[in-house]
Each structure stands twice: as C-alpha cells, then as structure tokens.
Design an enzyme around this catalytic site. Structure first.
Site, PDB file in Angstrom:
ATOM      1  N   GLN A 147     -10.769   2.625   2.397  1.00  0.00           N
ATOM      2  CA  GLN A 147     -10.649   2.552   4.245  1.00  0.00           C
ATOM      3  C   GLN A 147     -11.150   1.135   4.884  1.00  0.00           C
ATOM      4  O   GLN A 147     -10.969   0.733   5.373  1.00  0.00           O
ATOM      5  CB  GLN A 147     -11.816   3.781   5.020  1.00  0.00           C
ATOM      6  CG  GLN A 147     -11.198   5.134   4.223  1.00  0.00           C
ATOM      7  CD  GLN A 147      -9.803   5.037   5.353  1.00  0.00           C
ATOM      8  OE1 GLN A 147      -9.775   4.423   6.455  1.00  0.00           O
ATOM      9  NE2 GLN A 147      -9.589   6.002   4.806  1.00  0.00           N
ATOM     10  N   SER A 165      -5.985   0.824  -1.224  1.00  0.00           N
ATOM     11  CA  SER A 165      -4.825   1.587  -1.292  1.00  0.00           C
ATOM     12  C   SER A 165      -4.007   0.538  -0.202  1.00  0.00           C
ATOM     13  O   SER A 165      -4.467   0.362   1.213  1.00  0.00           O
ATOM     14  CB  SER A 165      -5.200   2.901  -1.163  1.00  0.00           C
ATOM     15  OG  SER A 165      -3.715   3.462  -0.767  1.00  0.00           O
ATOM     16  N   HIS A 202      -1.746   1.714   1.075  1.00  0.00           N
ATOM     17  CA  HIS A 202      -1.049   2.106   2.865  1.00  0.00           C
ATOM     18  C   HIS A 202      -1.862   2.309   3.159  1.00  0.00           C
ATOM     19  O   HIS A 202      -1.202   2.735   4.727  1.00  0.00           O
ATOM     20  CB  HIS A 202      -0.298   3.764   2.628  1.00  0.00           C
ATOM     21  CG  HIS A 202      -1.220   4.092   1.916  1.00  0.00           C
ATOM     22  ND1 HIS A 202      -1.706   5.594   3.202  1.00  0.00           N
ATOM     23  CD2 HIS A 202      -2.012   4.701   0.611  1.00  0.00           C
ATOM     24  CE1 HIS A 202      -2.054   6.688   2.294  1.00  0.00           C
ATOM     25  NE2 HIS A 202      -2.660   5.916   1.610  1.00  0.00           N
ATOM     26  N   THR A 219       6.392   1.319 -16.213  1.00  0.00           N
ATOM     27  CA  THR A 219       7.124  -0.017 -15.110  1.00  0.00           C
ATOM     28  C   THR A 219       5.938  -0.328 -14.110  1.00  0.00           C
ATOM     29  O   THR A 219       5.851   0.660 -13.698  1.00  0.00           O
ATOM     30  CB  THR A 219       8.476   0.005 -15.229  1.00  0.00           C
ATOM     31  OG1 THR A 219       8.647   1.235 -16.881  1.00  0.00           O
ATOM     32  CG2 THR A 219       9.145  -0.965 -14.938  1.00  0.00           C
ATOM     33  N   CYS A 241      -6.447  15.100   4.374  1.00  0.00           N
ATOM     34  CA  CYS A 241      -6.730  16.476   3.836  1.00  0.00           C
ATOM     35  C   CYS A 241      -7.397  17.077   3.814  1.00  0.00           C
ATOM     36  O   CYS A 241      -6.980  18.351   2.572  1.00  0.00           O
ATOM     37  CB  CYS A 241      -7.535  15.350   2.270  1.00  0.00           C
ATOM     38  SG  CYS A 241      -7.119  13.194   2.024  1.00  0.00           S
TER      39      CYS A 241
HETATM   40  N1  PLP Z   1     -10.385   7.231  -0.489  1.00  0.00           N
HETATM   41  C1  PLP Z   1     -10.675   6.808   0.832  1.00  0.00           C
HETATM   42  C2  PLP Z   1     -11.931   6.982   1.417  1.00  0.00           C
HETATM   43  C3  PLP Z   1      -9.935   7.201   1.469  1.00  0.00           C
HETATM   44  O1  PLP Z   1      -9.710   7.183   2.308  1.00  0.00           O
HETATM   45  C4  PLP Z   1      -8.433   7.788   0.440  1.00  0.00           C
HETATM   46  C5  PLP Z   1      -6.850   8.588   1.034  1.00  0.00           C
HETATM   47  O2  PLP Z   1      -7.120   8.557   2.452  1.00  0.00           O
HETATM   48  C6  PLP Z   1      -7.997   7.630  -0.805  1.00  0.00           C
HETATM   49  C7  PLP Z   1      -9.487   7.281  -1.952  1.00  0.00           C
HETATM   50  C8  PLP Z   1      -6.806   8.339  -1.327  1.00  0.00           C
HETATM   51  O3  PLP Z   1      -6.019   7.530  -1.298  1.00  0.00           O
HETATM   52  P1  PLP Z   1      -4.556   7.174  -1.713  1.00  0.00           P
HETATM   53  O4  PLP Z   1      -4.102   8.032  -0.925  1.00  0.00           O
HETATM   54  O5  PLP Z   1      -4.373   5.633  -1.901  1.00  0.00           O
HETATM   55  O6  PLP Z   1      -4.960   7.885  -3.201  1.00  0.00           O
END
Ligand code: PLP
Length: 389
Positions: free
Chosen positions: A180, A200, A202, A238, A325
């Site tokens: 984050q 990450s 996205h 890959t 989630c």
């Molecule tokens: N860690 C945190 C603090 C996150 O907010 C998230 C995704 O919401 C993740 C890990 C997981 O990342 P990814 O969606 O790229 O698997």
C-alpha cells in the site's frame, strides 16, 4: 456524476503510460525473453530495463529485484525465504502483528502448523506498533520480523526504519509488506535497510497480477514455483514482460510526480475527512499524523456499512467496507477490532481511498451523497433508534 472511483486501495486504474507500455509489449515485443532470436532479445532487453528502473525507484540494485505475480506471492516468498533460513539455523520464531494482510497472516499460520512459533503483536488504538514492542519479544531463536509499511484498511504507517534497526541489532531479518505504500509515500530500501520488501503494481496504476519481491543481496529467495529457472532460478515461469514494463512505467511516473500528487491527494483527503466528520456520531479510524495521504476510514454509528456501500454504488460511488478481501464476510473488520474499535462502530466503517485521478468535484459529490444516505439509513434503522434512547 457518472462514476466516482474512490476505492484505490483495492486497486487503481492503469495510467495511460502504463497501458501504452503494456500494449507495446503485447503488439511488438512479444518474444519470449529466454528465446535466442531477435524478438526474444528485444523482450529480454525490455525486461532488463524495467528491472533497472524499478531498482532505481526503490534505491535497490538490479540483482535484488525479483518479479512475482503480485503482492501476495511476494509476501509468501519473503516469509518462506526467512523460514528456510530459520530451518537451516535452528531458529523457529517469527514476529508479526495482528493487522497484517492475509497474504502474511495465512502464510504464518501455515508455518505455525509446521512447528514455527508466531508472535503477533497488538496494535494501539491508531493501528500502530512500536520498535520497542518488537525489541521486547525478539528471542535468540527469532529468524524474522515481518511488519507492513502501511495498513490497507486504515492507511496507518508503521515505523519501519526503527523496527529494522532493532532487528539488525539482534541479528534478525526484517521483511515489510509495502504493497500500500510504494508509489504513495517515500519508500527506499537503502534508507530503511530492510532485508525484504513486497510491492504490487496494481496499487500504483500498473496492471494486476504483477509485483516485486525485493531481496537484499546475499539472501537467496526461496523457490515457491519450480520450472525453467527464470528470475535467477528462484521464480520459474515465462515472465509477464508487458505487465512488468507497465509496472516500471507506472512506478517511474509515481516517483516523478510524487510531491505534486501527495499535496493534491492529501488536500482532497483532508476536505473529504473534514466534511464527513460533520455527520454526527462519526469517527476516523487510524492514525491522525502517520497515515497514507489517500485513505479515509470512517465509521458512522448505527449504520451497516454494506447498506451504505450499496446505496453509494447506486449513486455511482465505488468504495469499500474495510478491505476488499473481506467483502464476503459480514463480521466487523479484524483490523478495526485489533485497534479496540467497538463492534457497532466497526460495523459502520467505510474506506474511501483516493488517487490523483480524483477531482474536488468528485469529493464534494461523495460528501453530499454519504451525508444524505447516512441520514436516511439512520432514519429507518431500529438499531439507531435504540442507540439514541
Ligand atoms: N498486502 C497488502 C497490504 C495489500 O493491500 C494487498 C492487496 O490488497 C496485498 C498484500 C496483496 O497484493 P496482490 O493483490 O497484488 O496480491
């Protein structure tokens, strides 16, 4: 207003530059980077350039960057790396804290079943832990401390640099889930000196399904995925060349516009927060001073956040209750509970997370609609009536 997207902690829209980097790989540089012909070499060159750019953005060396399928895989790989080192050295104790993402918590639970002992620290009412708390529970057999840089539900920022210092004084590895944080606040592995870090794409206008494990030189990442030996032999498959190039583009853009975006987003966040707090019986969840500039986690007493979310969605506003989630579950968020927030406040918590793509008109619209809907939901709620008796 057509649609207002204020759920950027769940995911972000890709930037134009990231999309064009992705398109260029899909259309032109589509070779397999392991192939020996020209198209393969071109793809390999793009991959190297992306690795170099990402390393530079993080203050890392290129050979410390390992591409993954996202934050979850990077978290898993980091923790399993430390667990392997622990097994080799007879150290079976890992320290973390209660409001980590499930990518961390569930990996730790798995290790617990394999004989590791896990200490999960309590957070304070703002969702923070201190370096002192970590220091107090480090033992002779501690192999890893894994603490997130910033929380995904509240935006609360942890004192990672101090935590790393404490770890290194005692010879313990430190990993941080910076999913984050990267692209939103200053993150430099040279500065914090952490041993491993997850990010990450996205979350900062890159594509979904691509991320990075930073692993300090001298530590070999545990191989989660066996196969053809890509990523220095520790992460086969890959490479997602397009996603990786788009991630590099998005990260460079975030760093280039860092100060400007930070001011813009925090100004909008402050306006949103100030206006929403005019709604009676509301409270901000998370740190007042140490929080990501983009997140407002706010509770409205006597409201069920799911109803509020659905009604906001009907008005074109996309936001979350706690983390995305958790959206299947009607339990109050474990993060808010760990902070000692009462069930009725936690049940009425909504997370608005902004990006530089939002406008002040959108923020005013969110304030107007949220105020109207909270008022309406309270007017029809027997819970609210009882609370006010
Ligand atoms: N860690 C945190 C603090 C996150 O907010 C998230 C995704 O919401 C993740 C890990 C997981 O990342 P990814 O969606 O790229 O698997």
């Amino acid at each position: 207003m057509e649609r207002v997207y204020v759920d950027n902690a769940a995911t972000t829209a890709m930037s134009d530059k990231a999309i064009s980097a992705l398109n260029s790989c899909l259309k032109d540089t589509y070779g397999n980077p392991s192939s020996l012909h020209t198209l393969g070499n071109l793809a390999a060159e793009k991959l190297s350039a992306a690795r170099r750019d990402i390393a530079q953005c993080l203050g890392a060396r290129t050979d410390e960057i390992y591409f993954t399928s996202g934050g979850t895989e990077a978290d898993n790989q980091a923790i399993m790396t430390a667990a392997e080192i622990g097994k080799e050295n007879g150290k079976f104790h890992i320290i973390s804290q209660k409001t980590e993402h499930h990518a961390v918590l569930n990996t730790l639970s798995k290790l617990e079943k394999q004989g590791f002992e896990i200490t999960l620290l309590d957070v304070d009412s703002e969702g923070k832990i201190s370096a002192e708390q970590v220091e107090n529970v480090i033992r002779e057999d501690t192999v890893l401390v894994t603490i997130m840089t910033a929380n995904n539900e509240t935006g609360t920022i942890m004192p990672i640099k101090e935590i790393v210092e404490v770890c290194h004084e005692k010879g313990v590895l430190c990993h941080t889930d910076a999913v984050q944080a990267v692209g939103h606040i200053y993150v430099d592995v040279g500065d914090t000196d952490c041993d491993m870090l997850s990010l990450s794409a996205h979350k900062f206008h890159g594509a979904k399904g691509v991320g990075v494990l930073y692993c300090k030189r001298g530590i070999t990442p545990y191989t989660l995925i066996e196969g053809g030996g890509q990523e220095h032999g520790v992460r086969s498959g890959t490479e997602n060349v397009g996603g990786i190039c788009a991630m590099a583009e998005a990260l460079k853009e975030a760093i280039d516009n860092f100060d400007e975006n930070m001011v813009r987003v925090s100004n909008m966040r402050n306006t949103l927060e100030k206006q929403l707090l005019y709604i009676p019986h509301s409270q901000i969840n998370g740190s007042q001073n140490n929080r990501l500039p983009s997140i407002v986690n706010i509770s409205f007493k006597g409201i069920e956040s799911e109803s509020l979310l659905l009604m906001l969605d009907n008005e074109g506003i996309c936001c979350s209750a706690g983390s995305a989630c958790n959206s299947e579950s009607l339990d109050p968020s474990y993060v808010l509970k760990a902070m000692g927030i009462s069930d009725d406040m936690a049940m009425g918590a909504v997370r608005f997370s902004l990006s530089e793509y939002n406008t002040i008109d959108e923020i005013n619209y969110v304030v107007q609609k949220t105020t109207e809907i909270v008022k309406y939901l309270r007017s029809v709620s027997p819970v609210w009536e009882n609370l006010n008796k």
